[in-house]
Design an enzyme around this catalytic site. Sequence first.
Site, mmCIF file in Angstrom:
data_model
loop_
_atom_site.group_PDB
_atom_site.id
_atom_site.type_symbol
_atom_site.label_atom_id
_atom_site.label_comp_id
_atom_site.label_asym_id
_atom_site.label_seq_id
_atom_site.Cartn_x
_atom_site.Cartn_y
_atom_site.Cartn_z
ATOM 1 N N SER A 1 0.786 -1.222 -0.021
ATOM 2 C CA SER A 1 0.057 0.145 0.059
ATOM 3 C C SER A 1 1.089 1.193 0.113
ATOM 4 C CB SER A 1 -0.958 -0.037 1.021
ATOM 5 O OG SER A 1 -1.991 0.929 1.107
ATOM 6 N N ASP B 1 -9.738 -4.445 -4.743
ATOM 7 C CA ASP B 1 -9.172 -3.388 -4.434
ATOM 8 C C ASP B 1 -9.352 -2.092 -5.185
ATOM 9 O OD1 ASP B 1 -7.333 -1.682 -3.159
ATOM 10 O OD2 ASP B 1 -5.669 -3.314 -3.214
ATOM 11 N N HIS C 1 -8.036 -5.116 -0.305
ATOM 12 C CA HIS C 1 -6.735 -4.452 -0.033
ATOM 13 C C HIS C 1 -6.431 -4.951 1.455
ATOM 14 C CE1 HIS C 1 -3.960 -0.933 -0.332
ATOM 15 N NE2 HIS C 1 -4.113 -0.856 0.985
#
Length: 323
Positions: free
Chosen positions: A171, A264, A294
């Site tokens: 991320s 995601d 995610h």
Amino acid sequence: MTSMPGSAPSNGGPSVFSSATQALLDSVKRAGFPPIHEQPLAQARRSYSLGVGATALPPLPMARVEDFHIPGPAGQIPARLWAASQAPDLPVFLYLHGGGFVIGGIDTCEAMCTVLAQRSGGAVVAIDYRLAPEHKFPAGLDDSFAALQWLAEQGHTRGLDASRMAVGGDSAGGTLAASTALMARDAGIPLVLQALFYPSVQLGMKTESLMAYSRSTLLSWDLMHWFEKQTQGGAQRERWHREPLHAPSHTGVAPAWIGLAQCDPLTDEGHLYAARLRDAGVPVVLREWPGVIHDFINMGRFLPEAAQAHDALGEALKQVWTR
């Protein structure tokens, strides 16, 4: 390195959630916890840490677990090393945790880092880079690159082989890893791999995956906006430091391993970055796990795909280190 099957861009809807993912989302909804972005900052950080602790598998026992500090541009950077052996001259993987540049830390990536150390046979080093809003972007990037430079120049003092060095993250940590890899190329620091789990590589583009999943998963549009609001305001030198997709050139950057979650908001960004790297002649392996969301790599107690992703990256590291 080549693309793997199942790497087409995601444009399905929430109905493609796996049964385990749907059960997890239903459980979170029933629990009624306030969203991260609606909590005071200290509570938000604690909530995320507790959440990862509840959903990730426990860390593996390691032969080496060492806490130390790396000199940084604004003081000492806390770091932790994991290795499954006491062997000298271990290859090293610098891992940068996720959390929107605002939350997360060494403890929230420890479980996966121990698996990567075990599977790869190398050492994994994670750092607590400075977080926003106390330290606006690019403070975290400055710390990340400083850590990489230190490993390249002084890693031998901890029995690490700088000629076999990789960087990665998930991320926001994937963003940092991508930008750090570009900075390493420019600084002449050789890397054998950049490993990116669902990185954020650009701002402002409404991709299909963003529109499909930013209201039906834990990474909501409101949370992403909150992260960016906390982060912005620093003395950013180059746009591509936050948006590596827009670097002037990607030629010569380290080979990439990119792991994505189908459901995601950031999935399409991962595909865009893979395409940009390939266009620049950079070898890319891209894996997309269907039906998951995610941050799935931190949900191993509930989602079997987490362990699959850990194993896949561990094997990729092992392969580049033993060539």
